[in-house]
Design an enzyme around this catalytic site. Sequence first.
Site, short mmCIF file in Angstrom:
data_model
loop_
_atom_site.label_atom_id
_atom_site.label_comp_id
_atom_site.label_asym_id
_atom_site.label_seq_id
_atom_site.Cartn_x
_atom_site.Cartn_y
_atom_site.Cartn_z
N ASP A 156 0.85 -1.19 0.00
CA ASP A 156 0.00 0.00 0.00
C ASP A 156 0.88 1.24 0.00
O ASP A 156 2.02 1.20 0.46
CB ASP A 156 -0.92 0.02 1.23
CG ASP A 156 -1.97 -1.08 1.19
OD1 ASP A 156 -2.41 -1.42 0.08
OD2 ASP A 156 -2.33 -1.59 2.27
N ASP A 175 -7.32 -1.32 -4.16
CA ASP A 175 -8.37 -1.08 -3.16
C ASP A 175 -9.38 -0.05 -3.67
O ASP A 175 -10.59 -0.20 -3.47
CB ASP A 175 -7.76 -0.58 -1.85
CG ASP A 175 -6.86 -1.61 -1.18
OD1 ASP A 175 -7.09 -2.81 -1.39
OD2 ASP A 175 -5.93 -1.20 -0.47
#
Length: 223
Positions: A156, A175
Amino acid sequence: MNSAKVNPSGHAPTPAPTASQGAAFPANRYALFFGLAIAGGALDLWSKEAIFRWRGLPGTQDVYWIIEGYFGIETAVNIGAVFGLGAGQGLVFAAISVFAAAAIIAWLFFFKAARSCWLTFALGCITGGIIGNLYDRLGFWWKPGLPDQWQSGVRDWILWQASDQWKWPNFNIADSLLVTGAIMLLVQSFFFPPPPHGEADGNELPGRRAPDEPTEGTKPAAS
């Protein structure tokens, strides 16, 4: 030469359906779905590789702020699901992801849900997100020397916070695609009724009348 059905009532004949009208869904739905899925997954993987190469592994550099105190870039490894949920179950989520991707393809193209352009777009986004995160969960990015718990973790890099006390878990483009697709599915369920069986909705708005459909109270033209 087009054939026509004779109407016993003497009204204008009804044209026979063409091949395109009889199709379960337009052929361009394949391009829309797989194009979104592949492009979305590729963009996610490229962005993670580029950001981690630029900013390094988690904890090696401070946050790179784009909007000071609110939005920036910070590398992290998520060993859970979306936004850090279910930590330590990476391989379980990988198996679920494979099943979900297969179910989406079956729903769209075997059960003809691809009649809906909106639904095809939404599921293309979701599948792109699945591809991006599944690559990481299967450990293809992991290298010897990195922490073992990262082997099924997801990279991330997007940081967003409302304040120092309220910080959203780091996320990535995959995401974002998953959430975008999920929101579109909610909108679909509330505002877009499913098209009639065997009819593709294209870009039609809900309740829009087809051009050749007579309005209530009008009579067909006499022959």
